[in-house]
Write an enzyme that holds these catalytic residues in place. Sequence first.
Site, short mmCIF file in Angstrom:
data_model
loop_
_atom_site.label_atom_id
_atom_site.label_comp_id
_atom_site.label_asym_id
_atom_site.label_seq_id
_atom_site.Cartn_x
_atom_site.Cartn_y
_atom_site.Cartn_z
N LYS A 120 4.63 0.09 1.61
CA LYS A 120 4.72 -1.18 2.34
C LYS A 120 5.88 -1.20 3.33
CE LYS A 120 2.05 -3.88 -0.86
NZ LYS A 120 1.66 -2.79 -1.80
C1 LIG Z 1 0.34 -2.42 -2.04
C2 LIG Z 1 0.14 -1.10 -2.69
C3 LIG Z 1 -1.13 -0.50 -2.76
C4 LIG Z 1 -2.39 -1.19 -2.24
O1 LIG Z 1 -2.43 -1.27 -0.85
P1 LIG Z 1 -3.44 -2.27 -0.13
O2 LIG Z 1 -3.11 -2.21 1.32
O3 LIG Z 1 -3.15 -3.62 -0.72
O4 LIG Z 1 -4.82 -1.82 -0.41
C5 LIG Z 1 -1.25 0.74 -3.34
N1 LIG Z 1 -0.16 1.37 -3.86
C6 LIG Z 1 1.07 0.83 -3.81
C7 LIG Z 1 2.22 1.56 -4.41
C8 LIG Z 1 1.28 -0.43 -3.22
O5 LIG Z 1 2.52 -0.95 -3.18
#
Ligand SMILES: *Cc1c(COP(=O)(O)O)cnc(C)c1O
Length: 504
Positions: A120
């Site tokens: 993120k």
């Molecule tokens: C948020 C997140 C995801 C999922 O990503 P999306 O864009 O919501 O599909 C997968 N793995 C981790 C570690 C995350 O923080």
Amino acid sequence: MGIYHSTRSRSLAYTAKEAIRRGIAPDGGLFVSDELGDVQVPLDGLADKGYLELAREVLGALLTDYSADEIAACVTEAYEGTFASDEVTPVVALDGSGISSDGAPASVLELWHGPTSAFKDVALQMLPRLMARTSADDEGAAEKIMIVTATSGDTGKAALAGFADAPGCGITVFYPEGKVSRVQELQMSTQEGGNVSVCAVRGNFDDAQSAVKRIFGDAALAGRLAAEGVQLSSANSINVGRLVPQVVYYFAAYAQLLRAGSIAAGDAVEFCVPTGNFGDILAGYYAKRLGLPVAKLIVASDANNVLYDFLTTGTYDRERPFFTTTSPSMDILVSSNLERMLYYLSDGDCELVADLMGKLASEGSYTLPAGLLARIQELFGCGWASEDEVAAAIKDCWDACGYLIDPHTACGYHVMREAPAAEGARARVLLSTASPYKFPRVVAESLGLTCPDDDFACMDVLERATGTCAPAQLAELQEKPVLHDAVVGVDDMGAFVEAAAAKL
Ligand SMILES: *Cc1c(COP(=O)(O)O)cnc(C)c1O
């Protein structure tokens, strides 16, 4: 893309800047643009381009009302010196894995070298810079933005790190007391910055999330804040400003595969993506629309396999048990960004999208019309991993490849190993969404190591057993002073936001 509108209607038009500032369309739909793909990202010379250059090109193609200078400044601020890798998102070959047996070599795209060790960061380092450049030209916009977010663990810290000391912005993060890992809690409670507020909530994540939604709908509160020149906004993954930065690393992965000689120009590549809210994988679809040779996009889920059922049957059904798993960021039953995929794959049928989303809200499920499912399946594959399979995947990846993965990435590893490469794919790329050291206990236990009670001691065990290194920003958390220790009940969250806004 200069003009955006809701997935559910075309009646109102917004610039990219307005879409980013607002986050969500007034009718509850998500912002999309019919110009997606009109400007292509040239593949010529891709192998010679670094991350920052690619970011300027991709963002320039997707956010046409930002000037080239604005985009360049955002990219430099977000990615120069903030990631612990020159590539920003490096690609690592997975040698020795069962995955590569069918002739298409497998690699991992590491998305977790940013300040909070989860993918993120790529988007949340960029969103505040994009947002900071929206206020000046918008009529009637409040001077300051207060970002309010409820988090189950990863988003909160990445948003704090992105928005800390961002000009014209404040940020308030709520997390459920006692329901996040010790590492995650310390990541948030030690956050520095004059504009940040962090608060634990008595309740679970859904309680906190529902209360945040009530805060956004509280007209009286909005009025009081507006009088102080403050407008509330969200750093949620449905924001266009979070989606577009993620498109960049698909191109960056391709460029690195070219440089490594793993593929030739024009070769199609399969991407497997651990998925929750469908933001990460949707960015892969955007990359394809911008001209990247994408063979197939594989949705990997954990035990909350609502997307697997949807992509195999055409029925989306949220009325099902919710599982708390070792991959908490994928524990989602309503995958918000899916709405954008439905919009594009139905050729922009707003009425259909509005109808399906209405059914999801009122009946808890919807079924795709005949034909649309087949179209979606041509591009999107899927699979899922049970809790046992996640643990086995972590162990297998370490034993076979000498490569350590976190539980989210492990869902993707399992799915990729179970399925052959997509037709025509010359390489397979697994997106790795978090550092294994964010989840040291699960990873160490999956390897069969004996773990002490303390998560930091667990990190030590993992380092010694594998010869790998915990990211510095995680290891040093145990020395940092706790700066935020407030705990409130759900009914007092609004007052907490108001007090935080008064400090801006
Ligand atoms: C948020 C997140 C995801 C999922 O990503 P999306 O864009 O919501 O599909 C997968 N793995 C981790 C570690 C995350 O923080």
